[in-house]
Motif scaffolding. Structure first.
Motif, PDB file in Angstrom:
ATOM      1  N   PRO A 923       0.724  -1.315  -0.286  1.00 50.86           N
ATOM      2  CA  PRO A 923      -0.109   0.236   0.598  1.00 50.86           C
ATOM      3  C   PRO A 923       0.950   1.243   0.084  1.00 50.86           C
ATOM      4  O   PRO A 923       2.278   0.996   0.344  1.00 50.86           O
ATOM      5  N   VAL A 941      -7.158   2.198   0.625  1.00 50.11           N
ATOM      6  CA  VAL A 941      -5.766   1.942   0.557  1.00 50.11           C
ATOM      7  C   VAL A 941      -5.354   1.936  -0.992  1.00 50.11           C
ATOM      8  O   VAL A 941      -6.237   1.096  -1.450  1.00 50.11           O
ATOM      9  N   TYR A 993       0.584  -6.838   4.297  1.00 51.16           N
ATOM     10  CA  TYR A 993      -0.082  -5.711   5.274  1.00 51.16           C
ATOM     11  C   TYR A 993      -1.254  -6.113   5.842  1.00 51.16           C
ATOM     12  O   TYR A 993      -2.574  -6.600   4.618  1.00 51.16           O
ATOM     13  N   THR A 994      -1.755  -5.436   6.974  1.00 55.32           N
ATOM     14  CA  THR A 994      -3.572  -5.614   6.697  1.00 55.32           C
ATOM     15  C   THR A 994      -3.614  -4.105   7.147  1.00 55.32           C
ATOM     16  O   THR A 994      -2.980  -3.122   7.812  1.00 55.32           O
ATOM     17  N   VAL A 995      -5.493  -4.085   7.210  1.00 56.34           N
ATOM     18  CA  VAL A 995      -5.888  -2.707   7.555  1.00 56.34           C
ATOM     19  C   VAL A 995      -6.592  -2.950   8.563  1.00 56.34           C
ATOM     20  O   VAL A 995      -7.860  -4.117   8.025  1.00 56.34           O
ATOM     21  N   THR A1020      -7.525   4.177  11.394  1.00 55.45           N
ATOM     22  CA  THR A1020      -6.754   3.940  10.081  1.00 55.45           C
ATOM     23  C   THR A1020      -5.666   3.037  10.511  1.00 55.45           C
ATOM     24  O   THR A1020      -4.459   4.156  10.832  1.00 55.45           O
ATOM     25  N   VAL A1021      -5.475   2.158  10.845  1.00 57.70           N
ATOM     26  CA  VAL A1021      -3.993   1.298  10.895  1.00 57.70           C
ATOM     27  C   VAL A1021      -3.791   0.535  10.205  1.00 57.70           C
ATOM     28  O   VAL A1021      -4.778  -0.730   9.925  1.00 57.70           O
ATOM     29  N   ILE A1022      -2.395   0.238   8.992  1.00 61.29           N
ATOM     30  CA  ILE A1022      -1.977  -0.526   8.651  1.00 61.29           C
ATOM     31  C   ILE A1022      -0.616  -1.545   9.148  1.00 61.29           C
ATOM     32  O   ILE A1022       0.213  -0.459   9.793  1.00 61.29           O
ATOM     33  N   THR A1023      -0.954  -2.498   8.815  1.00 58.38           N
ATOM     34  CA  THR A1023      -0.279  -3.363   9.414  1.00 58.38           C
ATOM     35  C   THR A1023       0.671  -4.163   8.649  1.00 58.38           C
ATOM     36  O   THR A1023       0.528  -5.023   8.430  1.00 58.38           O
ATOM     37  N   LYS A1024       2.131  -3.853   8.808  1.00 59.54           N
ATOM     38  CA  LYS A1024       2.863  -4.697   8.449  1.00 59.54           C
ATOM     39  C   LYS A1024       3.483  -5.439   8.173  1.00 59.54           C
ATOM     40  O   LYS A1024       4.467  -5.597   9.784  1.00 59.54           O
TER      41      LYS A1024
END
Lengths: 1044, 339
Positions: A923, A941, A993-995, A1020-1024
């Motif tokens: 993303p 995203v 990645y997760t949102v 909103t949190v994007i986790t790598k």
């Protein structure tokens, strides 16, 4: 700067290759060299002190104690040589028709008082000898012109030479009539024919390596058929020779045909394994085969994907080769006797795949290899295995072979298993405490900040899944007379994982105090005393995959010029995954005043069941017509029925509703995954013809064509193929191939940026195209006795590739295309692959190490390639790197066998590999739509171009040592110790990645409830997440082998 | 084979390895892939143009905060209880990238108007020179930073002629825990349990035309105990229900029944039912934004913006009021509604 470093690296690399080649040339003073092994023709023992004289070049060479003579530093290849040794007749050996790329045998005949004649045979040890290859018999050269007595009448003696113990026919036995100085050699099925004087009393001598010499008296020789039975020399007597024979084996061999590499299964035990000896992991060390994917033992060959490989086990197609989440393959290395990999440009006899053919032959299939009963048992830190090979000697002769392997990981979890499992599974909820069995327990989350209340703690579920795998191999091979063979192959494998969870039966079920519903019951907050929530979880999560295969082969040599092979096979792959999650929350609220207690129970259920199954019934008839010594015509037909099913259903099975058992008053079923049901079946037919032509020893050409009809696609295809080679100089060849290849089965990538992409088998149909590939390959190889340099370039264009992507499904709507919610968002694309593979191999380098003999084998493989895909829905239709694109891939493979004593040896193996990082999609941008006065905003995203970025480069070093000890005459033990990723490189296999949307309101106001959180409190949190490769991983295995 | 060859070969391999290691090929995203204008604009029949909201793509890794996380749990980045298992970073989106200096024009027929920037990315017809008319086609043009995005919409006609057959609903005062509800149809409510159907309100049309609708309630009272109760002392509050969309395009019934507007009619209040007639492409957009089975979390919604993202749409509203009154032993309890 980066460009400068890469350029410098490339220049240095080429310079090193130049140095390596230059060094070899310098060491040999010339490009012409070869080696020979001089043995006694009667007992096969090495003839030490033999001298090889090259009169044309005025050079001479001596053999070592093993009979090895290295003839190097030649300015040209002589046409013949003279071999002399004390007690033996001198031999004149012609070199004109001998393959010099591998050591060949020279058998000297001892001189006797009555017989001073000689028979010399030259056997090319690199020649494959199978029922289909009768050219082996033509390699025999009687070096001296026999002096034939003039006789008025003669009689013909025909016969068959067989093994006394197994009854198997013995090819390459020398049948000589000393008095006539006449000798012949038995053909591939042990037959011979010789003329002797009608009246003369001539005895016949039959000699074969590893067998006792046999003299047949004159009076036993009548006209007609003679059966000669040879007795094998006991192993104890053959010890020296056995060692001697092993040393001339090459771990890998190329051939005249481009792209083809033959690998000795011995390589598996000589090279370090990933916790387990594995054949496919060893194949990944070859040039053109990607070796940096720790999550799959399958082969990515020259930009191809695993589904584009035709993996045949005794002609039975195998669809899925991964064990243990791909950490190693499903094939037990002990059960495989021969491996040939065609990396492209393969002939018309193979079809249905685009990239490669992996031709596996079970141990014991070649009955002539059978000596006695062989048995072995072994155990490592992951699994135990057993192997048994029994030669049959009844009216029919043949071989039985059984091999079994099973992981004991469901019984005893070793640290090795836990390490690999946690890495391969990649699930955050998994946690290993080294305990055994299937356990479930809860663990207090040490992170107190998760809770906003000092007295509360979040609880994290920790459980131990049950996992094991097993595989079985079976073979029954029978000789049908002297010209036929019937064999039955069985193969089954299974991986089983059970993540099922049932806390209702756990003694450690959580009992925590939660202040849930506090906000919902806000009006009673002042009287709120305690709220106790008991959470019970039941889930069923079995994950099963494996193969079930059986095959029947009948080979028959109808005449010297015509052979057939009929193969029938059944192959099934089944992968099932069940996720049935059920959670029950029992909430009990108690108040401090007189208000009645509040008790309620709610259930939450979600599930997903998926099943991917392939069933393949195939029948194949191959025919070979030898039109001349230099022309073989192959023709055949293949018919198969295939069924490919993929079901994915989000609706739980009502019959297994745990809510019924638990008596819930309310169950909420959550479905978030789109259900899909596809089923395709159909018959496909193929006809092929190819003509293998050779033009002396200088050139060869194999044109061919393969025609298909696919019922399920209602489509025809015609695949022309051509391969050719030309020998510029002895040992120096140019090779090439081109062709069209068609594939009916797909393993489509289902893109998942969050959880990592999955793969689904699908069959072509009228809406799904056939995969097609146009390939051109060209190569050059230089081979001497101890060095092989092989370079091949290739270009491939691919059509009909499929990918699945839900994130671009919306484009379908935009284009007003028909939408079926039960079908994948599947898209068609193309591919373009080009690259160069370079192999530099050092073969059988012998030297003395601490006054003990040592043999080194090794190679360096480098691949420079570019693999691109093009899909209209990605990147505005522009090409992007394929998922398996690795620009550079470099491997150094080293194997050293050190004979520390007559009864013991040590194998040392080391492999280092480097690979450009795999591409990934990330993303990169985002925007928010508020749904036009809707209840909440939604952030979208924006994803980068497909595979626009690259993971860091991958490299690792694996080392191993195996200590082998011979115990008595019949037993050998080996202890193997190894280190995978020895310097603990932190490689990354996959980046996802997760949102998620999180509420920050609780931090600011001391509580939260989703129903009343204002938008500005949601973030909103994007986790790598990086899926790491294995850390340094020690492993050990012990094995005992018995030979009787 | 001489040892020289072996040594040189192995040495060469090691040097090649060193050469390969000198190549660093890993790459990571660091900013823009490419920028785009995002338009959120809707026109409402009978009203001036007040809602044109402009954004451009915000850069991850630049306009965001990156924190180390482990295992999905917010935790000390230096603490990894599982010995180096999968690590992860989080990127928290902190703000949208609004467009403050765009040139925005709206036109219909031969008439064109330039909208004024009013702050927070909003552009509006501040002097109300343009009132949106049902049946007309409007075009929106946005010029920003060398980019030009545009779209157009035709305003649908309102439903019209709304009526309700009973304008008051009653709730029974029965303790503090259980509440029972009447619906429009009559008093026959079972004593135990609450039928699901009574928690939903259906809007019906006896002679449906082919149209798309967007429905919701607003209700007004002084007892709502939600967030407003905590942060405001206002006497009456207006709260919206969940929005629902429905379509009469595909129904085969003679009486069209919308998707249920889920609303607990527990609060004695004055309710306003709003029904917007919307454009088909806007219906499509809302459907995909609401229905998660249509997409995964990485899919972007459809757009009708040329050279951009977002949506430019129009709608026509109609509304009707009704009251829910609390009863105590058959006596209406007054002053609990917003009327």
């Amino acid at each position: 700067m980066s460009l400068l470093v890469k350029t410098a690296g490339t220049v240095l690399f080429l310079f090193i290759i130049f140095l390596c080649v230059k060094s070899h040339v310098y060491a040999n003073e010339s490009s012409a060299s070869f080696s020979a092994i001089v043995t006694d023709s009667l007992n096969g023992k090495a003839a030490s002190g033999a001298t090889v004289v090259l009169p044309e070049l005025e050079k001479s060479f001596s053999s070592d104690e093993n009979g090895l003579v290295v003839i190097a530093g030649l300015t040209a290849v002589p046409s013949y040589m003279i071999v002399t040794a004390d007690g033996y007749a001198s031999q004149r050996v012609s070199l004109t028709n001998v393959t010099l790329s591998a050591p060949f045998l020279v058998k000297l005949v001892q001189t006797t008082s009555t017989d001073t004649s000689s028979v010399a045979s030259v056997a090319d040890t690199s020649t494959d000898r199978s029922v289909f290859d009768t050219s082996a018999s033509a390699s025999f050269q009687n070096s001296e012109e026999p002096v034939k007595p003039v006789v008025s009448e003669s009689r013909q003696i025909s016969g068959l030479v067989v093994d006394q113990k197994t009854g198997l026919p013995l090819p390459d036995a020398v049948v000589s009539v000393a008095a006539l100085k006449e000798a012949v050699i038995t053909d591939s099925v042990g037959k011979f024919s010789i003329h002797i004087p009608a009246e003369a009393p001539c005895s016949m001598t039959v000699v074969k390596s590893d067998y006792e010499r046999l003299t047949v008296p004159s009076d036993s020789l009548d006209s007609g058929e003679v059966k000669i039975v040879l007795t094998q020399i006991p192993i104890s007597k053959l010890k020296d020779m056995v060692v001697h024979a092993e040393r001339v084996k090459q771990l890998i061999k190329t051939s005249n045909k481009i792209g083809q590499i033959k690998m000795s299964p011995e390589i598996v035990s000589k090279l370090p394994g990933a916790g387990q000896d594995d054949l496919f992991r060893a194949l990944q060390f070859l040039p053109g085969v990607s070796g940096s994917n720790e999550t799959s033992a399958a082969l990515f060959v020259r930009g191809g994907t695993p589904d584009q490989n035709l993996v045949l086990l005794d002609q039975v197609p195998i669809y899925y080769v991964d064990h243990f989440y791909g950490f190693f393959s499903t094939f037990n290395p002990h059960a495989i006797g021969d491996v040939t990999l065609h990396r492209g440009g393969f002939g018309a006899r193979w079809g249905g795949r685009l990239s490669s053919v992996v031709d596996l032959v079970s141990s014991g299939m070649n009955a002539s290899d059978t000596g006695g009963i062989k048995a072995s048992i072994g155990s490592g830190l992951l699994s135990s295995d057993a192997y048994l090979q029994i030669p049959l000697n009844m009216n029919k002769t043949g071989t039985l072979m059984f091999a079994a392997r099973r992981a004991m990981t469901d019984i005893t979890k070793t640290d090795l298993f836990s390490s690999i499992f946690n890495r391969m599974h990649g699930n955050d909820t998994l946690y290993s405490e080294g305990s055994t069995g299937h356990q479930t327990y809860w663990e207090l989350n040490p992170d107190s900040s998760y809770s906003i209340f000092p007295t509360m703690r979040g609880y994290r579920l920790v459980y131990q899944p049950k996992y094991y795998f097993w595989d079985l191999n079976g073979l029954a091979a029978f000789r049908l007379g002297t010209r036929g063979r019937l064999s039955t192959t069985f193969f089954a494998s299974r991986d089983y994982q059970d993540n099922s969870l049932d806390t209702s039966f756990s003694e450690k079920a959580i009992r925590a105090i939660w202040l849930v519903d506090m906000i919902r019951n806000i009006k009673y907050f002042s009287r709120y005393d305690t709220a106790i929530s008991v959470v019970n979880v039941k889930s069923k999560n079995p994950l099963i995959w494996g193969n079930l295969c059986a095959g029947q082969e009948w080979e028959q040599q109808w005449s010297d010029a015509f052979k057939s092979r009929l193969s029938l096979s059944y192959s099934q792959f089944l992968g099932t995954k069940t996720e049935d999650y059920y959670r029950r929350d029992s909430i009990s609220v108690r108040y401090s005043d007189t208000k009645a207690p509040f008790d309620t129970t709610v259930g939450l259920r979600s599930g997903m069941n998926s099943r991917n199954k392939i069933v393949d019934f195939s029948g194949k008839l191959d025919n070979s017509f030898r039109l001349s010594d230099r022309n073989m015509l192959n023709m055949g037909i293949e018919v198969s029925w295939k069924s490919v099913v993929y079901d994915r259903d989000t609706v739980p099975d009502p019959g297994s509703d745990p809510g019924t058992t638990w008596g819930e008053r309310f169950v909420s079923v959550i479905t978030s995954t789109r259900p899909v049901h596809t089923r395709d079946t159909g018959v496909s037919c193929a006809f092929y013809a190819e003509d293998e032509m050779t033009f002396g020893d200088k050139a060869g050409m194999t044109p061919g064509v393969r025609y298909y009809y696919f019922q399920h696609s209602a489509a025809h295809a015609v695949d022309p193929r051509l391969s050719l080679w030309y020998s510029l100089l002895p040992g120096l060849k140019i090779k090439g191939a081109c062709g069209i290849y068609t594939q009916e089965i797909h393993r489509a990538e289902e893109e998942d940026i969050s959880g990592g992409s999955k793969f689904v088998w699908l069959l072509s149909n009228k809406n799904r195209p056939l995969e097609k590939s146009n390939q051109v390959l060209a190569g050059l190889s230089l081979e001497t006795a101890h060095l092989l340099i092989d370079a091949e370039g290739y270009v491939k264009r691919l059509n009909g590739l499929l990918t699945i992507s839900e994130r671009v499904r919306s484009y379908i709507f935009e284009e007003k295309q028909p939408f079926d919610p039960h079908q994948f968002a599947i898209f068609e694309g193309t591919g373009f692959v080009r690259g160069v593979d370079l192999l530099i191999q050092i073969k059988n380098a012998r030297f003395s190490l601490f006054n003990r003999s040592a043999t080194y084998d090794g190679w360096m493989a480098y691949t420079l390639s570019k693999s691109e895909n093009t899909y209209p829905v990605f990147n505005d239709g522009k090409p992007f790197p394929a998922r398996n694109d690795h620009t550079h891939e470099f491997k150094i493979v080293n194997s050293l066998e050190w004979k520390v004593a007559s009864w013991s040896s040590i194998d040392l193996g080391a492999v280092w590999m480097y690979s450009t990082g795999a591409p990934y999609t990330a993303p990169v941008e985002f925007f928010t739509l508020n749904q036009f006065s809707g209840p909440d905003n939604r952030t979208y995203v924006h994803v980068s171009d497909k595979n626009a970025y690259r993971l860091p480069e991958y490299h690792r070093l694996d080392i191993s040592t195996a200590w082998k000890i011979n115990i008595g005459k019949h037993f050998q033990s080996s202890l193997t110790l190894g280190l995978f990723n020895a310097y603990n490189r932190k490689n990354i296999l996959e980046r996802t990645y997760t949102v998620t949307t999180v509420n920050t309101y609780n931090y600011e106001f001391g509580y939260y409830d989703y129903n009343i959180i204002p938008d500005y409190c949601r973030k909103t949190v994007i986790t790598k997440k990086d899926r790491k490769a294995m850390d340094v991983l020690p492993n050990a295995a012990f094995k005992v082998t018995a030979v009787f | 084979m001489k040892m020289t060859t072996v040594k040189t070969g192995i040495g060469g391999m090691l040097l090649c390895a060193a050469a390969m290691l000198s190549c660093n090929t890993g790459t990571e995203p660091a900013g823009y892939d490419k920028d785009a204008i995002i338009i959120q604009a809707s026109l409402t029949a009978g009203q001036p143009v007040t809602y044109v909201y402009l954004l451009h793509l915000a850069k991850l890794y630049v306009d965001t905060v990156v924190k180390a996380r482990w295992n999905g749990w917010p935790t000390d980045p230096n603490y990894d209880p599982n010995n180096g298992r999968d690590s992860s970073d989080t990127i928290t989106l902190t703000r949208d990238s609004i467009i403050e200096d765009a040139e925005v024009t709206i036109s219909t027929g031969d008439t064109s108007y330039t909208l004024d920037y009013v702050g927070y990315g909003m552009y509006s017809d501040t002097i109300r020179k343009l009132v949106v008319t049902a049946g007309k086609t409007y075009r929106l043009d946005v010029h920003y930073n060398g980019m030009h995005a545009w779209a157009q919409t035709t305003v649908p006609f309102p439903e019209g002629g709304l009526s309700i057959n009973r304008d008051t609903l009653y709730t029974l005062k029965d303790g503090e825990v259980k509440m029972k509800y009447y619906d429009f149809s009559g008093p026959d409510i079972p004593d135990d349990g609450i039928p699901d159907s009574l928690q939903s309100l259906f809007v019906t049309f006896s002679k449906p035309r082919k149209a798309f609708y967007y429905n919701y309630y607003s209700f007004y009272n002084n007892t709502y105990s939600g967030l407003n109760y905590w942060i405001s002392n206002a006497k009456y509050y207006s709260t919206d229900s969940m929005k629902v969309i429905s379509s009469s395009y595909w129904t085969k019934k003679s009486v069209f029944e919308s998707c249920p507007v889920v609303l607990s009619l527990a609060q004695p209040a004055r309710y306003k039912l709003l029904i917007y007639t919307i454009t088909p492409d806007f219906y499509d957009l809302l459907e995909k934004m609401v229905d998660t089975t249509y997409q995964d979390q990485w899919s972007e919604p459809p757009t009708n913006i040329n050279n951009g993202l977002g949506f430019f749409t129009s709608m026509s509203p109609d509304s009707i009021f009704f009251d829910v009154v609390e009863m105590d032993n058959g006596i209406e309890i007054p002053d609990k509604t917003g009327k």
